[in-house]
Design an enzyme around this catalytic site. Sequence first.
Site, PDB file in Angstrom:
ATOM      1  N   ASP A  26      -4.819   2.943   0.473  1.00 14.66           N
ATOM      2  CA  ASP A  26      -3.541   3.550   0.789  1.00 14.66           C
ATOM      3  C   ASP A  26      -3.246   4.620  -0.122  1.00 14.66           C
ATOM      4  O   ASP A  26      -2.473   5.484   0.200  1.00 14.66           O
ATOM      5  CB  ASP A  26      -2.371   2.659   1.063  1.00 14.66           C
ATOM      6  CG  ASP A  26      -2.294   2.261   2.267  1.00 14.66           C
ATOM      7  OD1 ASP A  26      -2.918   2.664   3.282  1.00 14.66           O
ATOM      8  OD2 ASP A  26      -1.889   0.858   2.452  1.00 14.66           O
ATOM      9  N   CYS A  27      -3.802   4.585  -1.590  1.00  9.24           N
ATOM     10  CA  CYS A  27      -3.271   5.402  -2.761  1.00  9.24           C
ATOM     11  C   CYS A  27      -3.988   6.623  -2.901  1.00  9.24           C
ATOM     12  O   CYS A  27      -3.850   7.460  -3.556  1.00  9.24           O
ATOM     13  CB  CYS A  27      -2.955   4.505  -3.690  1.00  9.24           C
ATOM     14  SG  CYS A  27      -1.644   3.266  -3.373  1.00  9.24           S
TER      15      CYS A  27
END
Length: 810
Positions: free
Chosen positions: A483-484
């Site tokens: 997600d990052c």
Amino acid sequence: MKFGYFDDPNKEYVITSYKTPYPWINYLGNKDFFSIISNTAGGYSFFRDARLRRLTRFRYNNVPLDDGGKYFYINDNGSVWSPGWKPVKAEVENYSCRHGMGYTVIGSEKDNLRAEVLYFVPVGDTCEVQRVSLRNTGKLPKRFRLFSFVEWCLWNANDDMTNFQRNFSTGEVEIENGVMYHKTEYRERRNHYAFYSVNTPVKGFDTDREAFLGIYNGFDHPDAVFSGNPGNTVAHGWSPVASHCVEIDLEPGEEKNLVFVLGYIENPEKEKFIAPKVINKERAKTMIARYDNNYKVEIAFRELKEYWDRQLSVIKLDHPDPRLSRMVNIWNPYQCMVTYNMSRSASYFESGIGRGMGFRDSNQDLAGYVQMIAPQAKKRIIDIASTQLADGSAYHQYQPLTKRGNAEIGGNFNDDPLWLIFGVATYIKETGDWSLLDERVPFDNNPDNAASLFEHLRLSFMHVVNNLGPHKLPLIGRADWNDCLNLNCFSSNPDESFQTTENQKGGVAESVFIAAMFVLYGADFVKMALKRDETGLAAEAQKHIDEMVEAVKNHGWDGNWFLRAYDYYGKKVGSRECEEGKIFIETQGMCIMAGLGLDDDKALEALASVNKYLACDYGIVLNNPAFTKYYLNLGEISSYPEGYKENAGVFCHNNPWVIIAETLTGNGHRAYDYYSRITPSYLEEISELHKTEPYVYSQMIAGKDAFTPGEAKNSWLTGAAAWCMYAVTQYILGVRPDYEGLMIDPCIPHEWNGFTVTRKFRGAVYRIEFLNPVHRTKGSWEITVDGKRLESNILPLFPEGTEHNVKVII
Ligand code: BGC
Ligand code: NOJ
């Protein structure tokens, strides 16, 4: 240093020192009513949704830590203490907290009095039962006062912590026969109230927090308890609480049990009141009567134990190393069930007001619990798929109460749709229930636009095909599993969330990780198509997969490891050409799981690179070198200090991918070694460093570049639970559900002599004994089933209820 020990026969972790390095918690409840409880009785309860139906209050990140909970106080002739040490924190003796399967027992002794509280949520009921056992261990009679305490939350946990101008005026209670009813907002739009009862006459009670505590006191020093006198207060607004005061006489050696019930009741609109302002308490009274003596409590408690014995009987490992057996048999499946119930909502690191159910998270969690609760897994798949959009893309999250996609969080995480194929494949392999593919499932919860689940999977698959970049690799969208890794975000404004801020259009960021997923789960899609005689579709899908394999071969290999991605401008991410973050873990695991690099030496080379650059004492870090500065083109990953979270932390979720990859290349020693580095039962001796519970996985253990390597955070609600269960049972122990039957394919350290797995699978019980006489790690097997030699390594299916003996000689 240890703070307790595992009691395996009782399926408990017994904490013997109350000053654990962090609150060590447990979960109560299986269906609608849930509680979190720490080893010093901190925590809270909610009905279904930790945000919208919070029953009792909790202050996250409070000072002191973990204040607020289900407290008991004893005033024994002026000596005041709590059986769970907190909140009073008076010295107590023989403290123990037994965290078991869906229950917790906390007790201690002082002044010749033993007090022990059993907390549990009965199976199928919407209440928490607290049985307080009090025993006089001295030689003289005793008379003392016991106080209970809970603080109500005004239902919406977010509002409760922010909207004081309103909330301080809304609180309402009723008290009848020592039962305190919390009925805030019941007169308008709510159909529910909560209550707190005890099965004995009370000396008094309190429902006004300030009166009970004293306005400038904490939970450790309630005026009512220290004076020994409850105020019989009735809360109007402010902060309603519930506290009983009971006077107890005990002869030497005598024991008494009291039963407290914290219940949640819903009434139909027409039955809400029995008189103006007087709430209808019928259902509460019936509930209280279900547990109004110790005998009834014992029965309910036994039912709970039987429930868990049943759940945990599906996979049973008999292995000489108890650290392994207790994870496989008890704690890992238990944690997986908690992720089923909680997703990522409520823990001591998730506030219960934040995240909904993740599309990808929920599909992966399933792999950890499907063998225990297949029907619920099926429902969950349908819930998830019902939020999918008609172009195959997905909302990143959906809300558990409404089951609708969360538009605020949005979508475009281009790995999401493929996880649905994984979830469905995992379900079918476990159950053999192909009918799931025929279920009619809506798009975006719109019943007028629905299709078979198989069609949903086709759209998931095609969503990748329809979104390829210049290297014919999948476009990453907002991010992939990581997600990052926000390659299109370019955020320079601290007030924006990396996760939701509008992405920049026009880039070409591609994900090698999604490519590998596509190859791996695409193969499942092809199998499903063939099973449905859709040969044309299967052939077309296979063509796309073959092209993807080519694309990874041509553009996804960096020389000694798999590349991670291409950024917005088409520049490599996770390459030796990069200044930092030259190698990432995710593609090494996922590519090899997909079979990429197995036909040449690339897989071995990639795994050697993992070992060289990423592995450390505490597991395998996510990337190396860690990012030491913020990269606008990479996003949140480079926002974390080195060694933490997605920036070179040991992100336990992805370690099992490498563990599986190691087994696929036959390195059982390394696979098990990596497993033991992140598995909590192996870390018990370093609890003072590890900090989080030694019985459950944490999302992250600080990596080698961190300030405190080895320190874990975010325990309980993590995909690590499912993936570790999956990796250890299916790839190390090698008992792997497949479409046609149970596949046997172990890959173990060569020193192991053998072990036994008893597996319930599609109705039959397989008792599988593995023998390793010549000390191999992997190889060909000689398999006999009920004495008969088997030619393949897929065990045949058997009729429901039958039991079979399998012998595997490696
Ligand atoms: C975390 C990720 C998480 C994401 C979405 C980020 O801040 O680092 O682990 O997946 O938020 O909630
Ligand atoms: C936690 C999230 O819940 C999960 O969906 C994500 O894959 C990992 N973080 C990695 O970013």
